[in-house]
Design an enzyme around this catalytic site. Structure first.
Site, PDB file in Angstrom:
ATOM      1  N   ARG A 159      43.238 -29.020   8.723  1.00 23.02           N
ATOM      2  CA  ARG A 159      43.075 -27.586   8.553  1.00 23.02           C
ATOM      3  C   ARG A 159      42.748 -26.922   9.897  1.00 23.02           C
ATOM      4  NH1 ARG A 159      45.168 -28.915   4.717  1.00 23.02           N
ATOM      5  NH2 ARG A 159      44.622 -28.649   2.510  1.00 23.02           N
ATOM      6  N   TYR A 211      46.380 -18.420  -6.154  1.00 22.06           N
ATOM      7  CA  TYR A 211      45.625 -17.687  -5.128  1.00 22.06           C
ATOM      8  C   TYR A 211      46.547 -17.243  -3.997  1.00 22.06           C
ATOM      9  CZ  TYR A 211      41.970 -16.995  -1.544  1.00 22.06           C
ATOM     10  OH  TYR A 211      41.147 -16.493  -0.553  1.00 22.06           O
ATOM     11  N   ARG A 219      43.884 -33.375  -4.745  1.00 22.09           N
ATOM     12  CA  ARG A 219      44.148 -32.235  -5.623  1.00 22.09           C
ATOM     13  C   ARG A 219      45.547 -31.695  -5.343  1.00 22.09           C
ATOM     14  NH1 ARG A 219      38.765 -28.800  -4.166  1.00 22.09           N
ATOM     15  NH2 ARG A 219      39.862 -28.853  -2.166  1.00 22.09           N
ATOM     16  N   SER A 277      45.449 -14.869   3.282  1.00 18.08           N
ATOM     17  CA  SER A 277      45.094 -16.283   3.440  1.00 18.08           C
ATOM     18  C   SER A 277      46.165 -17.042   4.198  1.00 18.08           C
ATOM     19  CB  SER A 277      44.885 -16.919   2.063  1.00 18.08           C
ATOM     20  OG  SER A 277      44.732 -18.319   2.173  1.00 18.08           O
ATOM     21  N   ILE A 286      34.746 -36.026  -1.037  1.00 18.39           N
ATOM     22  CA  ILE A 286      35.986 -35.677  -0.342  1.00 18.39           C
ATOM     23  C   ILE A 286      37.157 -35.863  -1.291  1.00 18.39           C
ATOM     24  CG2 ILE A 286      37.472 -36.140   1.642  1.00 18.39           C
ATOM     25  CD1 ILE A 286      34.699 -35.172   2.389  1.00 18.39           C
ATOM     26  N   LYS A 312      47.777 -13.357  -3.040  1.00 22.29           N
ATOM     27  CA  LYS A 312      47.574 -12.832  -1.685  1.00 22.29           C
ATOM     28  C   LYS A 312      48.898 -12.315  -1.122  1.00 22.29           C
ATOM     29  CE  LYS A 312      43.181 -13.628  -0.529  1.00 22.29           C
ATOM     30  NZ  LYS A 312      42.242 -12.576  -0.063  1.00 22.29           N
ATOM     31  N   VAL A 340      34.260 -25.966   3.144  1.00 20.21           N
ATOM     32  CA  VAL A 340      33.792 -27.346   3.210  1.00 20.21           C
ATOM     33  C   VAL A 340      32.691 -27.536   4.239  1.00 20.21           C
ATOM     34  CG1 VAL A 340      35.951 -28.334   2.371  1.00 20.21           C
ATOM     35  CG2 VAL A 340      35.648 -27.994   4.814  1.00 20.21           C
TER      36      VAL A 340
END
Length: 307
Positions: free
Chosen positions: A208, A141, A266, A116, A200, A145, A184
């Protein structure tokens, strides 16, 4: 070549399966029985082996006599991984170690791992992000990875296992999941088609690197025959787009405004992530070809025809 795709019945795996078969390779897919696109890839001519990634005995039938194993399995996403990091480690890290132990005992030529690029680096100190950027992931996560990457390097050192890691940016395209904390573009398109509210996280300013699925699979196919010393390469578009940019592009594509609601941000979301894919372009003779507006338009048309 004889290829096995672990996770070949999912979004990116099904694209890879399709690409490899069209390129003339023999493809076996190892998947759970409930994978969404098993029927589609079976119709393409792939061999299907059903099993549990966490069951080492099941893996034997999946990887035997493979020239290349593509490891696309992930049991979590960034949000879920932080909710239960123990599960994340037990399934993704321990599961992969069991896989590697099977591979070094069997007759497998090479392992290609989908890492990732959006999470292993953490909050970037410079943009675009190259492979030698420090890795400080802020989600379980991303940590798992990165841990798998380290175990691949260890197995290379201990057993001579040939491998390559592709750190993939934010993938999108046809067949992208419409639920969850990742994907998304697919989720927004689905809500737009069904006149649902788009939520959102934050102010929509997060930037991104979005890359179209077929551009990713082209890189995976090229790395099969790559034999250079560089084992880790970024796979991204090299362009940054904010979430608000995505909303605008979708509105231009569907020719209608979206109903948008902004929610608190977040903690596991990094503010910006744009990958430098120069090494992959040089070593693999690869480059992304599909622009964001074209990729979103293709995804939209596919979704309209598969409601």
């Amino acid at each position: 070549m004889k290829c096995t795709i672990l996770g070949g019945g999912g979004f990116l795996g099904s694209h890879l399966c399709e690409y490899l078969i069209e390129a003339g390779h023999s493809v076996r897919v190892f998947e759970s029985p409930n994978a969404r696109y098993l029927g589609m890839i079976k119709d393409l001519g792939a061999e299907i082996v059903l099993g549990d990634f966490l069951n080492p005995a099941d893996l034997d039938a999946g990887i035997t006599d493979s020239d290349v194993v593509f490891h696309l399995v992930s049991t979590t996403d960034p949000k879920k991984s932080n909710d239960d990091p123990v599960y994340d480690v037990e399934t993704n890290v321990v599961g992969t170690i069991n896989l590697l132990l099977k591979i070094v005992k069997g007759r497998v030529g090479k392992v290609i791992f989908a890492s990732s690029g959006g999470t292993v680096y953490g909050i970037p100190q410079e943009i675009p992000i190259s492979e030698d950027h420090e890795t400080n992931p802020i989600s379980s996560y991303g940590i798992t990875k990165l841990t798998v990457e380290k175990y691949l390097a260890l197995f290379n050192r201990l057993y001579g296992l040939d491998y390559c890691v592709l750190r993939v940016a934010n993938a999108y395209g046809e067949r992208q999941p419409i639920q969850g904390s990742q994907g998304v573009i697919g989720a927004f398109l689905h809500k737009a088609i069904h006149n649902q509210q788009v939520e959102i996280w934050g102010e929509g300013n997060q930037i991104r690197d979005f890359i179209y699925a077929k551009d990713i699979t082209a890189a995976f196919e090229k790395v099969m025959t790559y034999s250079g010393e560089q084992k880790v390469m970024n796979i991204g578009s090299g362009e940054g787009h904010s979430i608000n940019d995505i909303l605008y592009t979708i509105e231009q594509t569907i020719k209608a405004p979206l109903n948008v609601k902004y929610l608190p941000g977040r903690q596991f979301d990094v503010p910006i992530n744009i990958l430098d894919s120069t090494l992959a372009m040089k070593n693999l003779d690869w480059q992304p070809r599909i622009s964001l507006p074209e990729g979103i338009a293709r995804s939209y048309q596919w979704m309209l025809s598969h409601q």
